[in-house]
Enzyme design. Sequence first.
Site, PDB file in Angstrom:
ATOM      1  N   VAL A  15       8.736 -72.548 -51.388  1.00 23.27           N
ATOM      2  CA  VAL A  15       7.427 -72.539 -49.949  1.00 23.27           C
ATOM      3  C   VAL A  15       6.898 -74.305 -50.731  1.00 23.27           C
ATOM      4  O   VAL A  15       5.934 -74.859 -50.001  1.00 23.27           O
ATOM      5  CB  VAL A  15       6.928 -71.806 -50.101  1.00 23.27           C
ATOM      6  CG1 VAL A  15       4.605 -71.636 -49.330  1.00 23.27           C
ATOM      7  CG2 VAL A  15       7.117 -70.625 -49.804  1.00 23.27           C
ATOM      8  N   LYS A  97       2.580 -62.439 -49.784  1.00 25.32           N
ATOM      9  CA  LYS A  97       1.981 -61.283 -48.782  1.00 25.32           C
ATOM     10  C   LYS A  97       1.786 -59.864 -49.518  1.00 25.32           C
ATOM     11  O   LYS A  97       0.369 -59.041 -49.072  1.00 25.32           O
ATOM     12  CB  LYS A  97       2.386 -61.443 -47.744  1.00 25.32           C
ATOM     13  CG  LYS A  97       3.717 -60.899 -47.907  1.00 25.32           C
ATOM     14  CD  LYS A  97       4.525 -62.429 -47.297  1.00 25.32           C
ATOM     15  CE  LYS A  97       6.238 -62.340 -48.342  1.00 25.32           C
ATOM     16  NZ  LYS A  97       6.750 -63.575 -47.453  1.00 25.32           N
ATOM     17  N   GLU A 121      -2.767 -67.497 -44.076  1.00 29.70           N
ATOM     18  CA  GLU A 121      -2.218 -67.443 -43.281  1.00 29.70           C
ATOM     19  C   GLU A 121      -0.758 -67.416 -43.141  1.00 29.70           C
ATOM     20  O   GLU A 121      -0.081 -67.194 -42.365  1.00 29.70           O
ATOM     21  CB  GLU A 121      -2.705 -68.809 -42.460  1.00 29.70           C
ATOM     22  CG  GLU A 121      -1.707 -68.860 -40.882  1.00 29.70           C
ATOM     23  CD  GLU A 121      -2.633 -67.936 -39.733  1.00 29.70           C
ATOM     24  OE1 GLU A 121      -3.711 -68.146 -39.353  1.00 29.70           O
ATOM     25  OE2 GLU A 121      -2.131 -67.093 -39.813  1.00 29.70           O
ATOM     26  N   ILE A 128       3.564 -68.948 -37.289  1.00 29.93           N
ATOM     27  CA  ILE A 128       2.573 -68.512 -36.398  1.00 29.93           C
ATOM     28  C   ILE A 128       1.147 -68.045 -36.787  1.00 29.93           C
ATOM     29  O   ILE A 128       0.427 -67.825 -37.857  1.00 29.93           O
ATOM     30  CB  ILE A 128       3.110 -66.817 -36.077  1.00 29.93           C
ATOM     31  CG1 ILE A 128       4.575 -66.874 -35.928  1.00 29.93           C
ATOM     32  CG2 ILE A 128       2.423 -66.953 -34.731  1.00 29.93           C
ATOM     33  CD1 ILE A 128       5.198 -65.798 -35.128  1.00 29.93           C
ATOM     34  N   GLY A 179      16.786 -69.795 -48.305  1.00 27.86           N
ATOM     35  CA  GLY A 179      15.449 -69.202 -48.620  1.00 27.86           C
ATOM     36  C   GLY A 179      14.240 -68.555 -48.070  1.00 27.86           C
ATOM     37  O   GLY A 179      13.399 -69.093 -47.811  1.00 27.86           O
ATOM     38  N   GLU A 182      13.183 -62.540 -49.938  1.00 26.42           N
ATOM     39  CA  GLU A 182      11.905 -62.807 -51.216  1.00 26.42           C
ATOM     40  C   GLU A 182      13.157 -62.873 -52.226  1.00 26.42           C
ATOM     41  O   GLU A 182      14.326 -61.949 -52.228  1.00 26.42           O
ATOM     42  CB  GLU A 182      11.364 -61.398 -51.381  1.00 26.42           C
ATOM     43  CG  GLU A 182      10.585 -60.979 -49.909  1.00 26.42           C
ATOM     44  CD  GLU A 182       9.273 -62.535 -49.798  1.00 26.42           C
ATOM     45  OE1 GLU A 182       8.638 -62.367 -51.112  1.00 26.42           O
ATOM     46  OE2 GLU A 182       9.310 -62.938 -49.003  1.00 26.42           O
ATOM     47  N   ASP A 193       8.495 -56.063 -47.144  1.00 23.47           N
ATOM     48  CA  ASP A 193       7.914 -57.726 -47.066  1.00 23.47           C
ATOM     49  C   ASP A 193       6.806 -57.588 -45.500  1.00 23.47           C
ATOM     50  O   ASP A 193       5.541 -57.207 -45.504  1.00 23.47           O
ATOM     51  CB  ASP A 193       9.315 -58.450 -46.544  1.00 23.47           C
ATOM     52  CG  ASP A 193       8.603 -59.966 -46.712  1.00 23.47           C
ATOM     53  OD1 ASP A 193       7.684 -60.371 -47.424  1.00 23.47           O
ATOM     54  OD2 ASP A 193       8.031 -60.113 -45.156  1.00 23.47           O
ATOM     55  N   LYS A 197       2.730 -57.255 -44.589  1.00 20.51           N
ATOM     56  CA  LYS A 197       2.330 -58.673 -43.574  1.00 20.51           C
ATOM     57  C   LYS A 197       1.356 -57.214 -42.416  1.00 20.51           C
ATOM     58  O   LYS A 197       0.078 -58.088 -42.213  1.00 20.51           O
ATOM     59  CB  LYS A 197       2.940 -59.610 -42.849  1.00 20.51           C
ATOM     60  CG  LYS A 197       4.536 -59.943 -43.599  1.00 20.51           C
ATOM     61  CD  LYS A 197       5.064 -60.968 -42.999  1.00 20.51           C
ATOM     62  CE  LYS A 197       5.645 -61.461 -43.938  1.00 20.51           C
ATOM     63  NZ  LYS A 197       6.952 -61.651 -43.595  1.00 20.51           N
ATOM     64  N   GLY A 294      10.624 -69.603 -44.432  1.00 16.44           N
ATOM     65  CA  GLY A 294      11.395 -71.083 -44.826  1.00 16.44           C
ATOM     66  C   GLY A 294      10.580 -72.128 -45.177  1.00 16.44           C
ATOM     67  O   GLY A 294       8.975 -71.802 -44.339  1.00 16.44           O
TER      68      GLY A 294
END
Length: 393
Positions: A15, A97, A121, A128, A179, A182, A193, A197, A294
């Site tokens: 990231v 998260k 976000e 999204i 990628g 986790e 995960d 969220k 990604g």
Amino acid sequence: MEKNINLGIFGFGCVGQGLYEVLNRTKGINARIKKICIKDPNKSRPIDMSYFTTDPKEILDDPTIDVVVELINDTEAAYHIVSTALRNGKAVVSASKRMIAENLPALYQLQVENKVPFLYEASSCASIPIIRNLEEYYDNDLLNAVEGICNGSTNYILTKIFEENLSFETALKQAQELGFAETDPTLDVEGYDPKFKIVILLLHAFGTFVKPEEVFNFGINHLNDFDIQFARQRNCTIKLIGNCRRQNGSVNAYVLPHLIREHNLLYDVYNEYNGVLLESAFTDKQFFVGKGAGGTATGSAVLSDISALLYNYRYEYKKIKQNNQPAFTNDVQLKVYVRYCTPDQVDLAEFYNIVEKYESPEYRYVDGTINLQKLNDARGLKNKDVNLLVLEQ
Ligand SMILES: NC(=O)C1=CN([C@@H]2O[C@H](COP(=O)(O)OP(=O)(O)OC[C@H]3O[C@@H](n4cnc5c(N)ncnc54)[C@H](OP(=O)(O)O)[C@@H]3O)[C@@H](O)[C@H]2O)C=CC1
Ligand SMILES: N[C@@H](CC=O)C(=O)O
């Protein structure tokens, strides 16, 4: 009025590097990277070494750094970085998260006490823009449900299994190489995960704080050829779905694999894409779709938060302030398929009703209605011989 900002970034993995690329290719954002804090000083880096440090203080104590961007894969260290930065009066952007879901009440309090914004976000469904929509557009009590595919890795794996007949192991390996997964991929395949969220989305949708351990999650790691065949024979696919829904004055939530028919909007969400369906009183369903994992997809959401800070945006958590938050409950009935091998593995007496029972020398299954709390308590589900799918309600 737009200003210039200096960024201090923690993490330069998938990231972090995605953000670097997106920032470099985006004109008109007055933000520059001052320092990047990483863990391993000996790793080779694709950009000039003068950017890097292993000392968090070089960012956290630097008065010229306005925004701390936290993109690391260590939950405890991430909480320390984010909470210290907020206490130091710095605005913070994060994609972590798990760290956010596990510390939401404290992170909310830190923003109130220190009067600094904390945006995240990218933490929920990556590209999204769902949190900002829940905050700004669905700013009332008409929203009834948020449900969808909230994990890119498992959607990638399920797509490869159903569309290309790849094995679970090969598809997971690809998701890791790309990628998407986790560092510990059991968080993806066991549904933790997407649960993190859902916990975040539930707060922004309904104003209710829920601890991750209160929400039941069951992933896709028990899936076998029999289940895949069961879905195919019914012209269905399987998707791992996170759901939070207001019902009878309470809100329930879970992450479970679902049997999905072709007419369902989530059926056509493939690979690392996520899809979120919102249901509200007068609009029926609204559907958001986009890449859920990604480097650059997530980096673009992080950059959007940085850009929003330039315009003094912050989450107002209006639904917390509205004082009519629904209480959390697991007392809800679900229509499910449970596949198992031997009768001792499933307690059929726990079912409210059973509409179909199947037995062969190798496998058995039942199709019936059961309470979510009973599923949560069912120890048999820990057994790899037992799998669970939610059937369309
Ligand atoms: N990958 C994705 O698609 C998405 C990931 N996320 C979340 O974003 C975060 C980062 O994920 P991702 O980039 O994939 O992870 P990676 O494993 O690719 O990178 C992790 C980075 O964190 C650094 N790091 C670890 N611990 C520390 C520490 N204590 N101090 C400073 N740096 C540290 C590592 O340093 P070093 O390079 O030295 O090893 C590495 O650069 C995670 O919380 C993840 O859940 C959110 C949305 C999507
Ligand atoms: N591992 C996560 C990354 C994004 O949040 C996923 O696969 O969705």
